[in-house]
Design a protein around this motif. Structure first.
Motif: not given
Length: 208
Positions: A129-130, A145-150, A192-195, A205-206
């Motif tokens: 999990l990143l 919608y309001h999202f939580y992005k995983i 940029g975060m995933v790179f 994990t962030i």
């Protein structure tokens, strides 16, 4: 202007959530009328700031019942030779990490495996999990919608790049040559975060 719109968007979503919860639990006919009025106001506000037709928003929220919660959106980060897998959506010709809404009955890991396979043709295995990010804290365009992005990193097991029902291309890109992104799904800062996770496997994990 974007900051102002985001504030109004959050307020409209909060009003909708209060109205939806009230309609789910209130038995008093007069209270229900007030909650219905709040729901109409939230639709008007959302239409004004998201550039979406009121009928579309009404249809989206019509099926929302019970206590409202953010929706979960899962995205797979698949790397090969220091490049990340992106898929191109048919309806807007923009690119994103493969993924989508989490489906009932599947875990986040099972959802990301399913989405990557359907959108790119690759069989993958989740490895870590990143990040779990609140869409309100990132520069996504206004959405109903309001999202939580995983974000979940995955390794390729098998398969090859194929188009899916919603996608028309899948390819790997280096960080300095990314194609036009679908900002509703992922932002340049998130790529940029995933790179950065790829370069620094020890990174924690962030979450926000």
């Amino acid at each position: 202007m974007i900051i102002v719109q985001t504030k109004w968007l959050g307020r409209a979503q909060r009003i909708q959530a209060i109205a939806q919860a009230g309609l789910a639990f209130s038995k008093d006919v007069y209270d229900r009328e007030r909650y219905e009025e709040l729901m109409k106001l939230s639709v008007e506000m959302m239409a004004d700031y998201s550039q979406t037709e009121m009928e579309v928003i009404t249809d989206l929220w019509k099926g929302e019942k019970g206590y409202p919660t953010p929706k979960a959106d899962v995205r797979g980060a698949v790397f090969r030779e220091n490049q990340v897998l992106l898929v191109r959506e048919k309806h807007d010709e923009l690119w994103s990490l493969p993924g989508g809404f989490c489906e009932i009955g599947l875990s986040p890991a099972e959802n990301v495996i399913k989405e990557i396979k359907e959108e790119s043709g690759y069989d993958t295995e989740p490895s870590r999990l990143l990040a779990v990010l609140d869409s309100h804290k990132h520069p996504h365009p206004p959405q109903p919608y309001h999202f939580y992005k995983i974000f979940i990193e995955c390794s390729i097991l098998d398969g090859q790049g194929e188009i899916g029902i919603e996608t028309n291309h899948a390819a790997f890109f280096p960080e300095d040559r990314l194609p036009p992104l679908s900002l509703k799904r992922n932002t340049p800062s998130q790529l940029g975060m995933v790179f950065d996770f790829m370069r620094h496997p020890e990174r924690a994990t962030i979450f926000d």
